[in-house]
Design a protein around this motif. Structure first.
Motif, PDB file in Angstrom:
ATOM      1  N   ASP A 198     -36.275 -57.271  49.579  1.00 44.25           N
ATOM      2  CA  ASP A 198     -36.633 -56.105  47.930  1.00 44.25           C
ATOM      3  C   ASP A 198     -35.127 -55.626  47.829  1.00 44.25           C
ATOM      4  N   GLY A 199     -34.529 -55.015  48.969  1.00 43.36           N
ATOM      5  CA  GLY A 199     -33.070 -54.570  48.189  1.00 43.36           C
ATOM      6  C   GLY A 199     -33.569 -52.817  47.954  1.00 43.36           C
ATOM      7  N   ASP A 200     -34.520 -52.341  48.567  1.00 39.82           N
ATOM      8  CA  ASP A 200     -34.847 -51.076  48.473  1.00 39.82           C
ATOM      9  C   ASP A 200     -35.163 -50.561  49.991  1.00 39.82           C
ATOM     10  N   ARG A 201     -33.236 -49.933  49.412  1.00 41.48           N
ATOM     11  CA  ARG A 201     -33.143 -49.552  50.949  1.00 41.48           C
ATOM     12  C   ARG A 201     -33.751 -48.239  51.149  1.00 41.48           C
ATOM     13  N   ALA A 202     -34.600 -47.025  50.389  1.00 40.32           N
ATOM     14  CA  ALA A 202     -34.810 -45.972  50.458  1.00 40.32           C
ATOM     15  C   ALA A 202     -36.258 -46.463  50.770  1.00 40.32           C
ATOM     16  N   LEU A 203     -36.882 -47.150  50.327  1.00 40.12           N
ATOM     17  CA  LEU A 203     -38.435 -47.447  51.152  1.00 40.12           C
ATOM     18  C   LEU A 203     -38.282 -48.272  52.736  1.00 40.12           C
ATOM     19  N   ALA A 204     -37.103 -49.090  52.609  1.00 41.44           N
ATOM     20  CA  ALA A 204     -36.963 -49.324  54.084  1.00 41.44           C
ATOM     21  C   ALA A 204     -36.952 -48.198  55.462  1.00 41.44           C
ATOM     22  N   LEU A 205     -36.264 -47.297  54.818  1.00 43.44           N
ATOM     23  CA  LEU A 205     -35.288 -46.020  55.224  1.00 43.44           C
ATOM     24  C   LEU A 205     -37.150 -45.280  55.554  1.00 43.44           C
ATOM     25  N   ARG A 206     -37.604 -45.176  54.498  1.00 47.10           N
ATOM     26  CA  ARG A 206     -38.754 -44.245  54.884  1.00 47.10           C
ATOM     27  C   ARG A 206     -40.369 -45.162  55.967  1.00 47.10           C
ATOM     28  N   LEU A 207     -40.177 -46.349  55.632  1.00 45.01           N
ATOM     29  CA  LEU A 207     -41.137 -47.079  56.065  1.00 45.01           C
ATOM     30  C   LEU A 207     -40.708 -46.674  57.785  1.00 45.01           C
ATOM     31  N   LEU A 208     -39.349 -46.942  58.309  1.00 41.24           N
ATOM     32  CA  LEU A 208     -39.199 -46.361  59.159  1.00 41.24           C
ATOM     33  C   LEU A 208     -39.012 -45.125  60.424  1.00 41.24           C
ATOM     34  N   ALA A 209     -38.785 -44.612  59.130  1.00 40.68           N
ATOM     35  CA  ALA A 209     -39.595 -43.149  59.383  1.00 40.68           C
ATOM     36  C   ALA A 209     -40.792 -42.952  59.675  1.00 40.68           C
TER      37      ALA A 209
END
Length: 229
Positions: A198-209
């Motif tokens: 979806d192009g939501d890099r910030a969300l992806a990085l938060r979910l990875l954390a």
């Protein structure tokens, strides 16, 4: 130990190092398992000397432990060790993920999705080794885009320190029929790759954390169980 001699034109020590590392990471050699130099050398068709040198390298990485008069064993992690590993992973891996995320291509995101679906299929057929392999492929489809090779080298080392215990945890879950946590990991992976799609890099990085934090809890549960001690 399920060691297999490869046909690649490598030195004897490189062959021993690669095969021993793979056997440990796959979980064929479980935490606490002794590694007999003579037996490993015989299985690999090598002399004891390159096996001994390979074990010294693995001991330096913390994957195996050497005790005088007892020899080498696959390292058993304590809760304190797990905390230490995840503390360093939180620093290095988050930095590597941020670096990699800024460099991701559509094919990298597709590779994450492919690894997730392969992992899902492995869970369905109770293929523990496949689950472990595709779990790693999922994360490194992202991490391998990081352009700091030194950072990646340490991240890989931290992953390898945990993999024997991860394999043990998955095998116990499969043996008992308790796949709830493994299914939850699939959901977490799906959320992560969907955020990238979806192009939501910030969300992806938060979910990875958050996924990493949950992973730390998983290892603590393993080590605190009667079978894990």
């Amino acid at each position: 130990m399920a060691l297999k001699r490869t046909s690649l034109p490598r030195t004897a020590e490189a062959v021993a190092l690669a095969e021993l590392r793979d056997a440990i990471v796959r979980g064929d050699l479980a935490p606490g398992a002794p590694i007999r130099q003579s037996a490993a050398a015989e299985e690999l068709g090598l002399s004891v000397i390159p096996v001994r040198e390979a074990l010294k390298t693995l001991a330096g990485e913390g994957i195996v432990t050497y005790v005088p008069q007892r020899g080498y064993t696959v390292t058993e992690l304590s809760p304190q060790s797990v905390d230490g590993i995840f503390r360093i992973r939180g620093l290095l891996e988050a930095e590597a993920e941020g670096n990699a995320a800024a460099r991701m291509r559509s094919e990298d995101i597709a590779a994450m999705r492919t690894a997730l679906e392969a992992q899902r299929a492995a869970v369905a057929r109770v293929d523990v080794q496949g689950v472990i392999t595709h779990n790693r492929n999922f994360h490194f489809a992202l991490l391998d885009r990081c352009d700091n090779e030194w950072m990646l080298r340490f991240v890989r080392q931290l992953w390898e320190a945990l993999e024997p215990h991860r394999a043990l945890s998955y095998r116990r879950g499969a043996a008992s029929g308790d796949l709830a946590r493994i299914e939850a990991i699939l959901t977490e992976h799906d959320d992560i790759v969907t955020a990238f799609e979806d192009g939501d890099r910030a969300l992806a990085l938060r979910l990875l954390a958050e996924h990493r934090t949950q992973g730390r809890s998983d290892f603590h549960r393993l080590l605190s169980s009667p079978e894990g001690r």
